[in-house]
Design a protein around this motif. Structure first.
Motif, short mmCIF file in Angstrom:
data_model
loop_
_atom_site.label_atom_id
_atom_site.label_comp_id
_atom_site.label_asym_id
_atom_site.label_seq_id
_atom_site.Cartn_x
_atom_site.Cartn_y
_atom_site.Cartn_z
N LYS A 15 -6.37 43.32 5.06
CA LYS A 15 -6.81 42.65 3.83
C LYS A 15 -5.96 43.11 2.65
O LYS A 15 -5.62 42.34 1.77
N GLN A 16 -5.63 44.41 2.63
CA GLN A 16 -4.85 44.94 1.51
C GLN A 16 -3.38 44.57 1.61
O GLN A 16 -2.70 44.46 0.60
N LEU A 17 -2.88 44.39 2.82
CA LEU A 17 -1.44 44.23 3.02
C LEU A 17 -0.89 42.98 2.38
O LEU A 17 0.31 42.81 2.28
N GLY A 18 -1.77 42.08 1.87
CA GLY A 18 -1.29 40.87 1.22
C GLY A 18 -0.32 41.16 0.09
O GLY A 18 0.50 40.33 -0.25
N ALA A 19 -0.40 42.34 -0.51
CA ALA A 19 0.55 42.67 -1.56
C ALA A 19 1.97 42.68 -1.03
O ALA A 19 2.91 42.54 -1.79
N ALA A 20 2.14 42.85 0.26
CA ALA A 20 3.49 42.85 0.81
C ALA A 20 4.03 41.46 0.96
O ALA A 20 5.16 41.29 1.37
N GLY A 21 3.18 40.45 0.63
CA GLY A 21 3.74 39.12 0.56
C GLY A 21 4.29 38.93 -0.82
O GLY A 21 4.43 37.87 -1.27
N ILE A 22 4.73 40.07 -1.69
CA ILE A 22 4.92 39.95 -3.18
C ILE A 22 6.28 40.26 -3.56
O ILE A 22 6.94 40.04 -4.00
N LEU A 143 10.98 26.27 -12.43
CA LEU A 143 12.02 26.43 -11.42
C LEU A 143 12.27 27.92 -11.18
O LEU A 143 11.99 28.75 -12.05
N PRO A 144 12.79 28.29 -10.01
CA PRO A 144 13.21 29.68 -9.82
C PRO A 144 14.20 30.07 -10.92
O PRO A 144 15.03 29.23 -11.30
N PRO A 145 14.07 31.25 -11.51
CA PRO A 145 13.28 32.39 -11.05
C PRO A 145 11.90 32.50 -11.70
O PRO A 145 11.34 33.61 -11.76
N ASN A 146 11.34 31.42 -12.16
CA ASN A 146 10.07 31.48 -12.88
C ASN A 146 8.89 30.97 -12.06
O ASN A 146 7.93 30.45 -12.61
N ASN A 150 9.01 34.04 -6.71
CA ASN A 150 10.03 35.01 -7.11
C ASN A 150 9.47 36.42 -7.24
O ASN A 150 10.21 37.39 -7.17
N VAL A 151 8.18 36.55 -7.48
CA VAL A 151 7.57 37.88 -7.62
C VAL A 151 6.84 38.22 -6.34
O VAL A 151 5.64 38.42 -6.32
N LEU A 250 15.62 31.84 -2.95
CA LEU A 250 15.17 30.63 -3.64
C LEU A 250 16.34 29.88 -4.28
O LEU A 250 16.35 28.65 -4.33
N LYS A 251 17.32 30.62 -4.78
CA LYS A 251 18.51 29.96 -5.34
C LYS A 251 19.24 29.20 -4.24
O LYS A 251 19.70 28.06 -4.45
#
Length: 374
Positions: A15-22, A143-146, A150-151, A250-251
């Protein structure tokens, strides 16, 4: 930390590991060991963790649905809306897979398609449609990087995507299929142009669930107290997985979109009635958290994640994830910084930095660095 606290943190790991999708930039060759390299259990260089080496703080909001991502079809007057949103911490990891499953819902004779959103899911969907010969117009106000994509730490592991007691029948089949499709497609993108790389990663405490299937995490080893490079962690799992670096990735996707003939329109939609004015009969909704307002999906909430980024260290060639008793900690190397995470706070819409969490993250990683065997 007590044994009870360790066991509690392990149960909450996924449940916590979702931050690694960041978040990620082109990993140089020094940052990765070949899959055939012998395993060394001592001498991992420690991350130099200090507040003085902090170069930035990052806050992102992951679009999360307890019932999992939405791949459904909706009729809106004379339009067909195909939804593809709500991936939680697995947006980048699942992007090619859910895009493929969503596109499969389009009638073959449809030639003109609108895609909403220019994050990783929207761009992946648009590229696959263009490769099928469709005429694609992508509508976005950012658009990327916004974009949220991107984060993201973007370690390949589709975690924090759903609550197991709230998913519907057939969801796990979709999830596993999307995971398998996506990971295989990312393998073909490994290299400098897309910023995709293999990296050795340690799970301190073990009990990683290997979402999508163990075959997606090659070279698995379970290490013991005598063979783990980390002190105080009698069970450590070692795998290889993919790292995707959003600034580069993303670019590259946006470049592919243009080269394949995609058309881009900068536009924000405030209500669904505006969508009926579009020329395209099929609309792929990849707006992520924006679907909370645009399509009224109140089950869609943010999971706020926070990162601390340190000055880069070329000698760091590994990553790790640790579900500590007071919160998740993970580290991934990057050419322009060492990514330290992280947090995972449901239904927090704020993009403001929590300085107490930054302090916790730095202190936790400092202790891990001090505990490396030398």
């Amino acid at each position: 930390m007590t044994h009870i606290q360790q066991e509690e943190s392990r149960r909450n790991f996924i449940k916590q590991l979702g931050a690694a999708g960041i978040l990620m930039t082109s990993f140089p060759s020094f940052a990765f060991n070949a899959l055939t390299d012998p395993v060394s259990f001592t001498g991992l260089p420690p991350v130099n963790v200090s507040h003085e080496r902090l170069i930035r703080k990052v806050v992102g909001l992951r679009p999360y649905r307890p019932s999992g991502f939405n791949l459904s079809v909706q009729k809106l007057d004379n339009k067909v809306i195909i939804h593809n949103y709500g991936h939680g911490g697995g947006g980048i990891s699942l992007s090619w897979g859910t895009a493929s499953l969503a596109i499969a819902k389009i009638e073959n004779e449809t030639q003109q398609v609108a895609v909403l959103g220019a994050g990783v899911v929207g761009l992946s969907t648009a590229i696959l449609l263009l490769k099928q010969g469709k005429s694609v117009t992508l509508y976005t106000d950012k658009l990327p990087p916004n974009t949220t994509s991107n984060v993201a730490a973007a370690f390949w592991a589709p975690v924090s995507v759903y609550e197991s007691d709230q998913i519907g029948e057939g969801f796990m089949d979709q999830f596993n299929k999307a995971s398998q499709i996506s990971q295989r497609m990312f393998q073909d993108l490994v290299g400098d142009r897309y910023g995709v790389w293999w990296i050795k990663t340690y799970f301190l405490g073990g009990n990683f669930d290997f979402p999508g299937g163990l075959n997606l995490y090659p070279n698995y080893k379970e290490l013991t107290a005598s063979t783990s490079p980390f002190n105080d962690h009698p069970i450590t799992e070692e795998i290889h997985s993919l790292m995707i670096e959003p600034p580069i990735y993303l670019k590259a996707l946006l470049d592919d979109f243009y080269q394949l003939g995609g058309k881009l329109v900068i536009r924000k939609f405030n209500q669904t009635s505006e969508l009926t004015q579009l020329n395209q009969p099929v609309i792929m909704n990849c707006t992520g958290l924006g679907s909370h307002h645009l399509f009224g999906d109140k089950t869609l909430i943010p999971i706020q994640g926070q990162l601390a980024v340190l000055l880069p260290q070329e000698e760091i060639k590994y990553g790790y994830v640790y579900p500590s008793y007071d919160g998740l900690l993970y580290m991934f190397p990057r050419k322009d910084g060492i990514i330290l995470g992280g947090t995972s706070e449901k239904d927090n819409w704020s993009l403001s930095t929590n300085e107490q969490e930054i302090k916790r993250i730095l202190n936790g990683h400092q202790k891990i660095a001090e505990g490396l065997k030398q």
